[in-house]
Write an enzyme that holds these catalytic residues in place. Structure first.
Site, mmCIF file in Angstrom:
data_model
loop_
_atom_site.group_PDB
_atom_site.id
_atom_site.type_symbol
_atom_site.label_atom_id
_atom_site.label_comp_id
_atom_site.label_asym_id
_atom_site.label_seq_id
_atom_site.Cartn_x
_atom_site.Cartn_y
_atom_site.Cartn_z
ATOM 1 N N GLY A 16 -0.883 8.131 2.780
ATOM 2 C CA GLY A 16 -1.635 6.878 2.929
ATOM 3 C C GLY A 16 -3.105 7.252 3.039
ATOM 4 O O GLY A 16 -3.483 7.942 3.989
ATOM 5 N N ASP A 40 -1.698 9.255 -1.773
ATOM 6 C CA ASP A 40 -1.549 7.802 -1.887
ATOM 7 C C ASP A 40 -0.923 7.500 -3.241
ATOM 8 O O ASP A 40 -0.961 8.328 -4.153
ATOM 9 C CB ASP A 40 -2.930 7.114 -1.768
ATOM 10 C CG ASP A 40 -2.804 5.677 -1.259
ATOM 11 O OD1 ASP A 40 -3.272 5.384 -0.150
ATOM 12 O OD2 ASP A 40 -2.217 4.850 -1.997
ATOM 13 N N ASN A 102 7.080 -2.684 4.368
ATOM 14 C CA ASN A 102 6.835 -1.313 4.827
ATOM 15 C C ASN A 102 8.109 -0.492 5.001
ATOM 16 O O ASN A 102 8.062 0.740 4.952
ATOM 17 C CB ASN A 102 5.981 -1.330 6.100
ATOM 18 C CG ASN A 102 4.530 -1.718 5.784
ATOM 19 O OD1 ASN A 102 4.118 -1.711 4.619
ATOM 20 N ND2 ASN A 102 3.770 -2.072 6.807
ATOM 21 N N THR A 126 2.430 3.471 10.587
ATOM 22 C CA THR A 126 2.698 2.228 9.867
ATOM 23 C C THR A 126 3.413 1.191 10.740
ATOM 24 O O THR A 126 4.329 1.532 11.489
ATOM 25 C CB THR A 126 3.566 2.549 8.627
ATOM 26 O OG1 THR A 126 2.868 3.511 7.830
ATOM 27 C CG2 THR A 126 3.853 1.306 7.791
ATOM 28 N N HIS A 182 4.832 -1.514 20.699
ATOM 29 C CA HIS A 182 3.435 -1.692 20.346
ATOM 30 C C HIS A 182 3.192 -3.167 20.087
ATOM 31 O O HIS A 182 3.773 -3.750 19.212
ATOM 32 C CB HIS A 182 3.131 -0.885 19.087
ATOM 33 C CG HIS A 182 1.727 -1.032 18.624
ATOM 34 N ND1 HIS A 182 0.651 -0.986 19.490
ATOM 35 C CD2 HIS A 182 1.193 -1.235 17.397
ATOM 36 C CE1 HIS A 182 -0.453 -1.151 18.808
ATOM 37 N NE2 HIS A 182 -0.165 -1.294 17.536
#
Ligand code: TXD
Length: 325
Positions: A16, A40, A102, A126, A182
């Site tokens: 990424g 990427d 994702n 991610t 999170h």
């Protein structure tokens, strides 16, 4: 000389090369943690950013090399892999809205890591973080102690920043303790968060900060991501997330044994089995070496269980989308 151990530079693969990935590349090079491979799927972006950072070396004096690529073979033998591949939030989106897109990305990344860097220490960033790191460990097949998620260090950094700013003290003397998933279900523990060793609960008793102000700071920390998404409008936070992952990578690479809040697979600790959730972990050359299990009081346990429940809901959603999980 005979027996001289050739200490080749470490290899840091960044999967990424977006906002966080580019910042990770810069920080890794500036700290000379190792040589950087920036990966990427958008060809050109990793190569362009790697070349641009490499051209900043003369002015900054670092000798790490940087290479951009869109081929997984280039991450061969990486010591650390930091994963930001995927899409970030736009205003009005929750982290959970990113799950389906994702999850597919994690499957690709997991296969690439399994094939080319099976001995790496993997830090997933991610979102939705707790579910994505769980899926990445499954897809990659790496040992659970070598695949962990970055979120708690960011959440605690936000908490420390707000406390230090409010009290007018150095961030170096403020320590935050956060648990759980999170995001909205994050559990900041004010009784274990300290200023120069003084628990925040005592800071309130001493009258240095009001209870209301502390509660406001806890809520602002919980909303920390959304606040920045609302301000930037085109994406989410990336400087602090990158710096947070670098702290974790550094603890592994230098065997620092730091105790950092990280999303790790629990196997009975805190009464949780198999799920990934944010808890204090000793990070050293063995990866996630030991979960630090504190005794939670009833309200903390309730908040923690709610957080675990939210993560388990996301994991169930992942299993529905990808039955092989
Ligand atoms: O604390 C945390 N864990 C969070 C995580 C803090 C902030 C941001 N959080 C999440 O990190 C965010 O919600 C995203 O899911 C990731 C990455 O955030 P970033 O801001 O770096 O997103 P960008 O700039 O869109 O970069 C993502 C890059 C982009 O260049 C895409 O081309 C690439 O990912 N991408 C891929 N790379 C490899 N393989 C695949 N399949 C792929 N798909 C997209």
């Amino acid at each position: 000389a005979v027996g001289m151990r050739l200490m080749a530079r470490k290899k840091i693969a960044l999967i990424g090369a977006g906002q966080i990935g580019g910042t990770l590349a810069l920080l890794t090079a500036q700290k000379e943690l190792g040589d950087v491979v920036l990966f990427d799927v958008v060809d050109g972006v990793p190569q362009g950013k790697a070349l641009d950072i490499a051209q900043s070396a003369p002015a900054q004096g670092f000798d790490s090399t940087l290479k951009g690529t869109s081929e997984y073979k280039d991450i061969e033998g990486a010591d650390v892999v930091i994963v930001t591949a995927g899409v970030p939030r736009k205003p009005g989106m929750s982290r959970d809205d990113l799950l389906e897109i994702n999850l597919k990305v994690m499957e690709q990344v997991g296969a690439g890591i399994a094939k080319y860097a099976p001995d790496a220490f993997v830090i997933c960033i991610t979102n939705p973080l707790d579910a994505m790191v769980w899926a990445l460990q499954k897809f990659s097949g790496l040992p659970a102690n070598k695949v962990i998620g970055m979120a708690g260090v960011l959440d605690s950094s936000r908490f420390v920043h707000f406390i230090a700013e409010e009290l007018g003290v150095s961030v170096q003397d403020v320590n935050a303790f956060v648990l759980g998933g999170h995001g909205d279900t994050m559990v900041p523990l004010t009784r274990y968060s300290t200023v120069a060793g003084i628990p925040l609960t005592d800071i309130v008793k001493m009258g240095w900060m009001s209870k209301e102000k502390l509660e406001e700071i806890v809520q602002r920390t919980r909303d920390g991501g959304a606040e920045i998404v609302g301000l930037l409008k085109t994406g989410s936070a990336f400087y602090a997330p990158a710096a947070s992952a670098i702290a974790m990578a550094e603890s592994y690479l230098k065997d620092k044994k730091r105790v950092l809040p990280s999303a790790v697979q629990l196997n009975g600790e805190y009464g949780v089995k198999g799920t990934y959730v944010g808890v204090p972990v000793i990070i050293g050359a063995g990866g996630a070496e030991k979960v630090v299990e504190i005794a939670l009081n009833s309200s903390e346990q309730k908040a923690f269980d709610k957080s675990v429940g939210a993560v388990e809901g996301l994991i169930e959603a992942c299993k529905k989308i990808q039955p092989k999980l």
